[in-house]
Scaffold this motif. Structure first.
Motif, short mmCIF file in Angstrom:
data_model
loop_
_atom_site.label_atom_id
_atom_site.label_comp_id
_atom_site.label_asym_id
_atom_site.label_seq_id
_atom_site.Cartn_x
_atom_site.Cartn_y
_atom_site.Cartn_z
N SER A 103 -1.29 78.98 11.19
CA SER A 103 -2.47 78.46 11.87
C SER A 103 -3.23 79.61 12.52
O SER A 103 -2.72 80.73 12.66
CB SER A 103 -2.05 77.45 12.94
OG SER A 103 -1.43 78.12 14.03
N THR A 104 -4.46 79.32 12.92
CA THR A 104 -5.26 80.32 13.61
C THR A 104 -4.55 80.81 14.86
O THR A 104 -4.49 82.01 15.14
CB THR A 104 -6.64 79.72 13.99
OG1 THR A 104 -7.29 79.34 12.78
CG2 THR A 104 -7.50 80.70 14.73
N TYR A 125 -10.94 84.74 9.75
CA TYR A 125 -10.25 85.18 8.53
C TYR A 125 -9.04 84.33 8.14
O TYR A 125 -8.36 84.64 7.17
CB TYR A 125 -9.80 86.64 8.72
CG TYR A 125 -10.95 87.57 9.01
CD1 TYR A 125 -11.94 87.78 8.07
CD2 TYR A 125 -11.04 88.24 10.23
CE1 TYR A 125 -13.00 88.63 8.32
CE2 TYR A 125 -12.10 89.11 10.48
CZ TYR A 125 -13.07 89.29 9.52
OH TYR A 125 -14.12 90.14 9.78
N ASN A 126 -8.76 83.27 8.86
CA ASN A 126 -7.55 82.47 8.65
C ASN A 126 -7.38 81.98 7.21
O ASN A 126 -6.32 82.15 6.62
CB ASN A 126 -7.53 81.29 9.63
CG ASN A 126 -6.24 80.52 9.56
OD1 ASN A 126 -5.18 81.09 9.37
ND2 ASN A 126 -6.33 79.22 9.70
N THR A 127 -8.40 81.38 6.65
CA THR A 127 -8.27 80.79 5.32
C THR A 127 -7.96 81.85 4.27
O THR A 127 -7.00 81.71 3.50
CB THR A 127 -9.56 80.03 4.94
OG1 THR A 127 -9.77 78.99 5.90
CG2 THR A 127 -9.44 79.41 3.55
N LEU A 131 -1.62 83.15 13.95
CA LEU A 131 -2.10 84.49 13.59
C LEU A 131 -2.54 85.26 14.84
O LEU A 131 -2.26 86.44 14.97
CB LEU A 131 -3.25 84.39 12.60
CG LEU A 131 -2.89 84.20 11.14
CD1 LEU A 131 -4.15 83.93 10.32
CD2 LEU A 131 -2.15 85.41 10.60
N THR A 168 -9.04 85.66 14.24
CA THR A 168 -8.17 84.96 13.29
C THR A 168 -8.84 83.69 12.77
O THR A 168 -8.61 83.31 11.62
CB THR A 168 -6.79 84.63 13.90
OG1 THR A 168 -6.96 83.89 15.10
CG2 THR A 168 -6.02 85.92 14.19
N ASN A 169 -9.66 83.08 13.56
CA ASN A 169 -10.40 81.90 13.09
C ASN A 169 -11.33 82.28 11.94
O ASN A 169 -11.47 81.55 10.96
CB ASN A 169 -11.18 81.25 14.23
CG ASN A 169 -11.82 79.95 13.81
OD1 ASN A 169 -11.15 79.08 13.28
ND2 ASN A 169 -13.11 79.84 14.04
N ASN A 197 -4.43 83.29 4.63
CA ASN A 197 -3.39 82.37 4.17
C ASN A 197 -3.33 82.30 2.65
O ASN A 197 -2.25 82.19 2.07
CB ASN A 197 -3.58 80.98 4.78
CG ASN A 197 -2.91 80.90 6.14
OD1 ASN A 197 -1.71 81.06 6.25
ND2 ASN A 197 -3.71 80.68 7.17
#
Length: 157
Positions: A2-3, A31-33, A6, A28-29, A36
């Motif tokens: 999850s954001t 680049y999160n997707t 990370l 992290t929000n 992952n």
């Protein structure tokens, strides 16, 4: 991850400076997707490999501050083929190999985002490598402007 997970992995104090929780969460929000996808495709569930790649990613991106090398390769032998992506892809040969792997189409116009690349410009393939013309291959800036390519190039490399 999850954001929030990370963001918890980003040190609050490091050689890169102090990073607030909000800054870590915002980074992290963003680049999160793509991170992952990188983990699933290239790392799997191996926690040791994931911790190693995260540590390297955090070093190369300044704790997810940027996915493009500071200075944009100015005064470096790799010039326009400077570090881009989470594990910063550098040198023309690596960009060429990645483009072949992803089957990225050649440009259809004559313009690149970097003025140092044109139809007649020569670039070193690697440190001590030969000098070649890049045109009409894809625009290398795609590695830093498209998060999917940032992740794929990093996993590929």
């Amino acid at each position: 991850m999850s954001t929030s997970e990370l963001a918890q992995c980003i040190p609050r104090k490091s050689l890169s400076g102090n990073i607030s929780w909000q800054t870590a969460l915002t980074s992290t929000n963003t680049y999160n997707t793509s991170l992952n996808i990188l983990f699933r495709k290239f790392i799997g569930n191996n926690k040791i490999r994931k911790s190693h790649i995260l540590a390297q990613i955090y070093i190369e991106t300044g704790m997810l501050r940027t996915i493009s090398e500071d200075g944009n390769g100015n005064n470096k032998p790799y010039d326009a083929f400077f570090g881009r992506g989470y594990l910063q892809l550098t040198w023309l040969k690596n960009y060429k190999d990645y483009g072949t792997y992803k089957k990225i189409p050649n440009i259809t116009n004559q313009n690149y985002n970097d003025h140092r690349i044109n139809q007649t410009s020569h670039h070193l393939t690697a440190n001590g490598g030969t000098s070649v013309i890049w045109w009409p291959k894809y625009d290398p800036s795609i590695i830093s402007t498209d998060q999917n390519h940032a992740g794929e190039a990093s996993g590929f490399y």
